[in-house]
Design a protein around this motif. Structure first.
Motif, PDB file in Angstrom:
ATOM      1  N   PHE A  88     -15.653  -6.660  16.568  1.00 41.86           N
ATOM      2  CA  PHE A  88     -15.795  -5.917  15.320  1.00 41.86           C
ATOM      3  C   PHE A  88     -16.782  -6.703  14.469  1.00 41.86           C
ATOM      4  O   PHE A  88     -16.570  -7.886  14.234  1.00 41.86           O
ATOM      5  CB  PHE A  88     -14.426  -5.814  14.634  1.00 41.86           C
ATOM      6  CG  PHE A  88     -14.342  -4.760  13.576  1.00 41.86           C
ATOM      7  CD1 PHE A  88     -14.645  -3.440  13.840  1.00 41.86           C
ATOM      8  CD2 PHE A  88     -13.928  -5.087  12.303  1.00 41.86           C
ATOM      9  CE1 PHE A  88     -14.535  -2.467  12.873  1.00 41.86           C
ATOM     10  CE2 PHE A  88     -13.816  -4.125  11.323  1.00 41.86           C
ATOM     11  CZ  PHE A  88     -14.124  -2.811  11.606  1.00 41.86           C
ATOM     12  N   ARG A  89     -17.892  -6.075  14.067  1.00 37.92           N
ATOM     13  CA  ARG A  89     -18.948  -6.784  13.345  1.00 37.92           C
ATOM     14  C   ARG A  89     -19.361  -5.984  12.113  1.00 37.92           C
ATOM     15  O   ARG A  89     -19.454  -4.761  12.162  1.00 37.92           O
ATOM     16  CB  ARG A  89     -20.146  -6.966  14.266  1.00 37.92           C
ATOM     17  CG  ARG A  89     -21.310  -7.693  13.675  1.00 37.92           C
ATOM     18  CD  ARG A  89     -22.566  -7.662  14.573  1.00 37.92           C
ATOM     19  NE  ARG A  89     -22.309  -7.733  15.983  1.00 37.92           N
ATOM     20  CZ  ARG A  89     -22.405  -8.823  16.732  1.00 37.92           C
ATOM     21  NH1 ARG A  89     -22.738  -9.968  16.187  1.00 37.92           N
ATOM     22  NH2 ARG A  89     -22.168  -8.778  18.023  1.00 37.92           N
ATOM     23  N   GLY A  90     -19.612  -6.681  11.015  1.00 35.00           N
ATOM     24  CA  GLY A  90     -20.086  -6.051   9.798  1.00 35.00           C
ATOM     25  C   GLY A  90     -20.554  -7.104   8.818  1.00 35.00           C
ATOM     26  O   GLY A  90     -20.376  -8.307   9.045  1.00 35.00           O
ATOM     27  N   ASN A  91     -21.156  -6.670   7.740  1.00 35.48           N
ATOM     28  CA  ASN A  91     -21.594  -7.620   6.716  1.00 35.48           C
ATOM     29  C   ASN A  91     -20.382  -8.185   5.981  1.00 35.48           C
ATOM     30  O   ASN A  91     -20.316  -9.373   5.685  1.00 35.48           O
ATOM     31  CB  ASN A  91     -22.564  -6.953   5.735  1.00 35.48           C
ATOM     32  CG  ASN A  91     -23.190  -7.956   4.805  1.00 35.48           C
ATOM     33  OD1 ASN A  91     -23.718  -8.972   5.237  1.00 35.48           O
ATOM     34  ND2 ASN A  91     -23.117  -7.676   3.508  1.00 35.48           N
ATOM     35  N   VAL A  92     -19.401  -7.316   5.698  1.00 31.47           N
ATOM     36  CA  VAL A  92     -18.155  -7.733   5.058  1.00 31.47           C
ATOM     37  C   VAL A  92     -17.001  -7.054   5.787  1.00 31.47           C
ATOM     38  O   VAL A  92     -17.023  -5.844   6.006  1.00 31.47           O
ATOM     39  CB  VAL A  92     -18.113  -7.334   3.558  1.00 31.47           C
ATOM     40  CG1 VAL A  92     -16.789  -7.747   2.929  1.00 31.47           C
ATOM     41  CG2 VAL A  92     -19.278  -7.931   2.794  1.00 31.47           C
ATOM     42  N   ILE A  93     -16.003  -7.859   6.177  1.00 32.06           N
ATOM     43  CA  ILE A  93     -14.802  -7.315   6.805  1.00 32.06           C
ATOM     44  C   ILE A  93     -13.611  -7.806   5.994  1.00 32.06           C
ATOM     45  O   ILE A  93     -13.444  -9.009   5.799  1.00 32.06           O
ATOM     46  CB  ILE A  93     -14.655  -7.773   8.277  1.00 32.06           C
ATOM     47  CG1 ILE A  93     -15.868  -7.329   9.098  1.00 32.06           C
ATOM     48  CG2 ILE A  93     -13.367  -7.223   8.874  1.00 32.06           C
ATOM     49  CD1 ILE A  93     -15.890  -7.902  10.512  1.00 32.06           C
ATOM     50  N   HIS A  94     -12.809  -6.872   5.496  1.00 32.00           N
ATOM     51  CA  HIS A  94     -11.584  -7.198   4.752  1.00 32.00           C
ATOM     52  C   HIS A  94     -10.400  -6.901   5.659  1.00 32.00           C
ATOM     53  O   HIS A  94     -10.370  -5.870   6.326  1.00 32.00           O
ATOM     54  CB  HIS A  94     -11.432  -6.324   3.499  1.00 32.00           C
ATOM     55  CG  HIS A  94     -12.518  -6.495   2.509  1.00 32.00           C
ATOM     56  ND1 HIS A  94     -12.602  -7.564   1.658  1.00 32.00           N
ATOM     57  CD2 HIS A  94     -13.583  -5.706   2.211  1.00 32.00           C
ATOM     58  CE1 HIS A  94     -13.655  -7.440   0.884  1.00 32.00           C
ATOM     59  NE2 HIS A  94     -14.274  -6.318   1.207  1.00 32.00           N
ATOM     60  N   TYR A  95      -9.427  -7.809   5.646  1.00 31.21           N
ATOM     61  CA  TYR A  95      -8.204  -7.560   6.396  1.00 31.21           C
ATOM     62  C   TYR A  95      -7.016  -7.759   5.477  1.00 31.21           C
ATOM     63  O   TYR A  95      -6.751  -8.856   5.013  1.00 31.21           O
ATOM     64  CB  TYR A  95      -8.092  -8.488   7.617  1.00 31.21           C
ATOM     65  CG  TYR A  95      -6.814  -8.253   8.377  1.00 31.21           C
ATOM     66  CD1 TYR A  95      -6.524  -7.005   8.906  1.00 31.21           C
ATOM     67  CD2 TYR A  95      -5.881  -9.261   8.547  1.00 31.21           C
ATOM     68  CE1 TYR A  95      -5.338  -6.774   9.579  1.00 31.21           C
ATOM     69  CE2 TYR A  95      -4.693  -9.039   9.227  1.00 31.21           C
ATOM     70  CZ  TYR A  95      -4.433  -7.795   9.741  1.00 31.21           C
ATOM     71  OH  TYR A  95      -3.259  -7.555  10.406  1.00 31.21           O
ATOM     72  N   ASP A  96      -6.305  -6.669   5.195  1.00 36.56           N
ATOM     73  CA  ASP A  96      -5.087  -6.691   4.394  1.00 36.56           C
ATOM     74  C   ASP A  96      -3.967  -7.131   5.327  1.00 36.56           C
ATOM     75  O   ASP A  96      -3.543  -6.369   6.197  1.00 36.56           O
ATOM     76  CB  ASP A  96      -4.834  -5.292   3.833  1.00 36.56           C
ATOM     77  CG  ASP A  96      -3.526  -5.165   3.075  1.00 36.56           C
ATOM     78  OD1 ASP A  96      -2.619  -6.007   3.246  1.00 36.56           O
ATOM     79  OD2 ASP A  96      -3.404  -4.206   2.303  1.00 36.56           O
ATOM     80  N   THR A  97      -3.505  -8.385   5.172  1.00 37.25           N
ATOM     81  CA  THR A  97      -2.525  -8.941   6.101  1.00 37.25           C
ATOM     82  C   THR A  97      -1.145  -8.320   5.926  1.00 37.25           C
ATOM     83  O   THR A  97      -0.357  -8.313   6.865  1.00 37.25           O
ATOM     84  CB  THR A  97      -2.430 -10.474   5.962  1.00 37.25           C
ATOM     85  OG1 THR A  97      -2.018 -10.814   4.646  1.00 37.25           O
ATOM     86  CG2 THR A  97      -3.764 -11.131   6.278  1.00 37.25           C
ATOM     87  N   ALA A  98      -0.833  -7.801   4.746  1.00 43.44           N
ATOM     88  CA  ALA A  98       0.473  -7.162   4.528  1.00 43.44           C
ATOM     89  C   ALA A  98       0.489  -5.752   5.120  1.00 43.44           C
ATOM     90  O   ALA A  98       1.398  -5.385   5.857  1.00 43.44           O
ATOM     91  CB  ALA A  98       0.807  -7.117   3.040  1.00 43.44           C
ATOM     92  N   GLY A  99      -0.532  -4.958   4.803  1.00 42.29           N
ATOM     93  CA  GLY A  99      -0.597  -3.582   5.294  1.00 42.29           C
ATOM     94  C   GLY A  99      -1.236  -3.450   6.655  1.00 42.29           C
ATOM     95  O   GLY A  99      -1.216  -2.378   7.247  1.00 42.29           O
ATOM     96  N   ARG A 100      -1.823  -4.558   7.168  1.00 43.69           N
ATOM     97  CA  ARG A 100      -2.511  -4.577   8.450  1.00 43.69           C
ATOM     98  C   ARG A 100      -3.584  -3.500   8.516  1.00 43.69           C
ATOM     99  O   ARG A 100      -3.659  -2.711   9.455  1.00 43.69           O
ATOM    100  CB  ARG A 100      -1.518  -4.472   9.600  1.00 43.69           C
ATOM    101  CG  ARG A 100      -0.620  -5.684   9.645  1.00 43.69           C
ATOM    102  CD  ARG A 100       0.554  -5.597  10.537  1.00 43.69           C
ATOM    103  NE  ARG A 100       0.236  -5.210  11.899  1.00 43.69           N
ATOM    104  CZ  ARG A 100       1.128  -5.148  12.852  1.00 43.69           C
ATOM    105  NH1 ARG A 100       2.379  -5.463  12.601  1.00 43.69           N
ATOM    106  NH2 ARG A 100       0.799  -4.778  14.052  1.00 43.69           N
ATOM    107  N   VAL A 101      -4.445  -3.494   7.487  1.00 43.02           N
ATOM    108  CA  VAL A 101      -5.526  -2.533   7.394  1.00 43.02           C
ATOM    109  C   VAL A 101      -6.849  -3.289   7.357  1.00 43.02           C
ATOM    110  O   VAL A 101      -7.013  -4.241   6.594  1.00 43.02           O
ATOM    111  CB  VAL A 101      -5.393  -1.669   6.111  1.00 43.02           C
ATOM    112  CG1 VAL A 101      -6.586  -0.746   5.947  1.00 43.02           C
ATOM    113  CG2 VAL A 101      -4.095  -0.882   6.133  1.00 43.02           C
ATOM    114  N   VAL A 102      -7.791  -2.867   8.199  1.00 41.38           N
ATOM    115  CA  VAL A 102      -9.119  -3.467   8.250  1.00 41.38           C
ATOM    116  C   VAL A 102     -10.114  -2.489   7.658  1.00 41.38           C
ATOM    117  O   VAL A 102     -10.098  -1.300   7.979  1.00 41.38           O
ATOM    118  CB  VAL A 102      -9.533  -3.768   9.713  1.00 41.38           C
ATOM    119  CG1 VAL A 102     -10.939  -4.334   9.770  1.00 41.38           C
ATOM    120  CG2 VAL A 102      -8.544  -4.709  10.364  1.00 41.38           C
TER     121      VAL A 102
END
Length: 188
Positions: free
Chosen positions: A134-148
């Protein structure tokens, strides 16, 4: 089957794969396992609750590791609240959620926020796990909701600045078995 249904199933499969690629809970503040930091240099501003480490910096908590050129830790009365890492690249590694393999993520900047339950990989961000990418300029990962969520960057002429995913087939073993039974194996 309708083309819309196929597109929906493809999108659903891609989103499920992203959830499998993403790291799990990052650093665990509720754990009894301490976070160990080693570096070439350190500066602690106890009044501000900021510790800055430079040189070859390594953070470890159990099997979770972060390595970078510079790491800043922010503490509040409640404990560690934020980690900011930068490097060429900074690298974050931890065992995969399913216990097989390892999540290997890298970016020029990595930020972990306890209050937001979020890992952010910025600039040249890449997350790899078991051949998936998975590649991008910015990747956010919500560790509680497990949402990328991911954002592409500016078009530099090398990839168009878009988000990229590479998803491996479900089972390489099934593919190998099928090749051997249908006569298309190289060994024949």
């Amino acid at each position: 089957m309708k083309p819309e249904t196929n597109r929906y199933r493809s999108l659903l499969a891609a989103l499920l794969t992203v959830a499998m690629i993403a790291p799990t809970a990052a650093f665990d503040l509720d754990s009894d396992t301490p976070i160990k930091v080693t570096a070439d240099n350190a500066r602690l501003d106890d009044g501000q609750g900021i510790a800055t480490y430079t040189g070859t910096v390594e953070l470890e908590q159990g099997d979770t590791r972060l390595s970078a050129d510079r790491v800043v830790l922010y503490r509040t009365e409640g404990g560690l609240s934020r980690i900011e890492a930068s490097g060429t690249p900074a690298r974050y590694r931890q065992p995969a959620r399913d216990g097989e393999g390892e999540t290997d993520a890298r970016a020029l900047n990595i930020t972990w926020s306890a209050t937001e339950s979020r890992l952010t990989f910025e600039r040249e961000a890449v997350i790899e796990q078991n051949g998936n990418l998975f590649r991008g300029n910015v990747i956010h990962y919500d560790t509680a909701g497990r949402v990328v969520t991911a954002e592409g960057g500016a078009d530099t002429g090398e990839g168009g600045g878009r988000v990229e995913m590479v998803i491996q087939p479900r089972s390489a073993d099934r593919r190998t078995d099928r090749q051997e039974t249908d006569g298309s194996s190289e060994s024949q």
